[in-house]
Design a protein around this motif. Structure first.
Motif, PDB file in Angstrom:
ATOM      1  N   ALA A 151       0.837  -1.203   0.000  1.00 50.62           N
ATOM      2  CA  ALA A 151       0.000   0.000   0.000  1.00 50.62           C
ATOM      3  C   ALA A 151       0.870   1.250   0.000  1.00 50.62           C
ATOM      4  CB  ALA A 151      -0.928   0.003   1.215  1.00 50.62           C
ATOM      5  N   LEU A 152       1.945   1.248   0.769  1.00 51.73           N
ATOM      6  CA  LEU A 152       2.829   2.402   0.820  1.00 51.73           C
ATOM      7  C   LEU A 152       3.513   2.618  -0.520  1.00 51.73           C
ATOM      8  CD1 LEU A 152       3.961   4.665   2.530  1.00 51.73           C
ATOM      9  CD2 LEU A 152       5.774   3.122   3.275  1.00 51.73           C
ATOM     10  N   GLU A 153       3.948   1.516  -1.152  1.00 49.43           N
ATOM     11  CA  GLU A 153       4.576   1.625  -2.462  1.00 49.43           C
ATOM     12  C   GLU A 153       3.596   2.199  -3.480  1.00 49.43           C
ATOM     13  OE1 GLU A 153       7.519   1.340  -5.385  1.00 49.43           O
ATOM     14  OE2 GLU A 153       7.639   1.207  -3.211  1.00 49.43           O
ATOM     15  N   SER A 154       2.352   1.742  -3.444  1.00 45.23           N
ATOM     16  CA  SER A 154       1.341   2.274  -4.350  1.00 45.23           C
ATOM     17  C   SER A 154       1.067   3.735  -4.073  1.00 45.23           C
ATOM     18  CB  SER A 154       0.046   1.464  -4.223  1.00 45.23           C
ATOM     19  OG  SER A 154       0.244   0.125  -4.628  1.00 45.23           O
ATOM     20  N   ALA A 155       1.034   4.111  -2.797  1.00 43.24           N
ATOM     21  CA  ALA A 155       0.776   5.497  -2.434  1.00 43.24           C
ATOM     22  C   ALA A 155       1.845   6.426  -2.990  1.00 43.24           C
ATOM     23  CB  ALA A 155       0.691   5.640  -0.913  1.00 43.24           C
ATOM     24  N   LEU A 156       3.097   5.958  -3.006  1.00 46.12           N
ATOM     25  CA  LEU A 156       4.189   6.773  -3.540  1.00 46.12           C
ATOM     26  C   LEU A 156       4.044   7.018  -5.039  1.00 46.12           C
ATOM     27  CD1 LEU A 156       7.191   5.245  -1.563  1.00 46.12           C
ATOM     28  CD2 LEU A 156       6.289   7.561  -1.333  1.00 46.12           C
ATOM     29  N   ASN A 157       3.267   6.165  -5.714  1.00 48.99           N
ATOM     30  CA  ASN A 157       3.067   6.360  -7.145  1.00 48.99           C
ATOM     31  C   ASN A 157       2.304   7.632  -7.456  1.00 48.99           C
ATOM     32  OD1 ASN A 157       4.469   4.132  -8.080  1.00 48.99           O
ATOM     33  ND2 ASN A 157       2.710   2.762  -7.929  1.00 48.99           N
ATOM     34  N   TRP A 158       1.559   8.178  -6.485  1.00 46.26           N
ATOM     35  CA  TRP A 158       0.919   9.476  -6.692  1.00 46.26           C
ATOM     36  C   TRP A 158       1.982  10.533  -6.999  1.00 46.26           C
ATOM     37  CZ3 TRP A 158      -4.348  11.097  -5.597  1.00 46.26           C
ATOM     38  CH2 TRP A 158      -5.209  10.049  -5.290  1.00 46.26           C
ATOM     39  N   TYR A 159       3.116  10.461  -6.324  1.00 48.90           N
ATOM     40  CA  TYR A 159       4.191  11.431  -6.541  1.00 48.90           C
ATOM     41  C   TYR A 159       4.927  11.147  -7.846  1.00 48.90           C
ATOM     42  CZ  TYR A 159       3.470  13.042  -1.797  1.00 48.90           C
ATOM     43  OH  TYR A 159       2.905  13.576  -0.665  1.00 48.90           O
ATOM     44  N   ARG A 160       5.122   9.879  -8.172  1.00 48.04           N
ATOM     45  CA  ARG A 160       5.871   9.529  -9.373  1.00 48.04           C
ATOM     46  C   ARG A 160       5.089   9.862 -10.641  1.00 48.04           C
ATOM     47  NH1 ARG A 160       6.645   4.134  -6.322  1.00 48.04           N
ATOM     48  NH2 ARG A 160       8.664   4.375  -5.283  1.00 48.04           N
ATOM     49  N   ALA A 161       3.766   9.796 -10.569  1.00 53.46           N
ATOM     50  CA  ALA A 161       2.954   9.870 -11.783  1.00 53.46           C
ATOM     51  C   ALA A 161       2.575  11.279 -12.201  1.00 53.46           C
ATOM     52  CB  ALA A 161       1.673   9.047 -11.586  1.00 53.46           C
TER      53      ALA A 161
END
Length: 209
Positions: free
Chosen positions: A150-160
């Motif tokens: 979940a944390l890894e997915s949440a960081l995708n908000w910043y990457r995308a």
């Protein structure tokens, strides 16, 4: 998630919201026939971060729902970074409202949820009655999803996201709790410094429209 009985009899209950993107986990409070309010959390949180506001809204007769956004809900956790573009998160807002049977609703967002809220309110003026945003996390630790995926997915908000292409102005009544930003709003606008009284500011804002 077990129901949580609050100080004055309001109950926070778990809710599942099915959409084409997947089923979102959420928490809800208040009478089902009350005025509808959707609350979007920020990073790294979940819908229960709005517990205090859910309580206050329910006590005032509103129907408040706070979903775990994409990446935080286990059934809506795509792996690709591009699946966290703000456009998809904005689409999630409308999809969840449709699934809940809400045509018109008030929208509240904090941090990334605020970014989604600004865009959704600008695009869907006919659906969003009012917007209230908080740009900073509440003080103190916030509940976050327990598993590392979940944390890894949440960081995708910043990457995308690079925030290009979101220059649409908001025309619905708007409350912004943080730095002033009147240039982005053409409808009724109120600005307040960040303070512990978010629930009171939110209720005052909703009560004006």
């Amino acid at each position: 998630m077990a129901s949580s009985v609050l100080d004055r009899g309001e109950t926070i209950t778990p809710l599942r919201i099915p959409t084409a993107a997947g089923t979102f986990d959420a928490v809800a409070a208040g009478p089902c026939n009350g005025r509808k309010v959707l609350l979007l959390h920020g990073f790294p949180q979940s819908g229960i971060a709005w517990k205090g506001q859910l309580q206050a809204l329910a006590r005032a007769g509103y129907r408040a729902v706070a979903p775990d956004q994409r990446g935080y809900s286990p059934d809506v956790r795509p792996l690709a970074v591009e699946d966290y573009w703000l456009d998809y998160a904005v689409d999630d807002v409308v999809a969840m409202a449709d699934a809940l049977g809400w045509y018109r609703f008030d929208l509240v967002g904090q941090d990334w949820g605020a970014a989604v809220g600004w865009i959704a309110a600008a695009r869907y003026t006919h659906r969003v009655r009012t917007l209230a945003t908080v740009s900073l996390p509440r003080p103190g630790p916030q509940p976050i999803p327990e598993d590392s995926q979940a944390l890894e997915s949440a960081l995708n908000w910043y990457r995308a996201n690079d925030f290009l292409g979101y220059g649409h102005r908001v025309t619905v009544p708007t409350l912004f709790i943080a730095d002033n930003a009147p240039d982005w709003v053409t409808g009724p606008y109120q600005w307040e410094q960040f303070s512990p009284g978010i629930s009171e500011l939110l209720l005052s804002h909703l009560g004006r429209f």
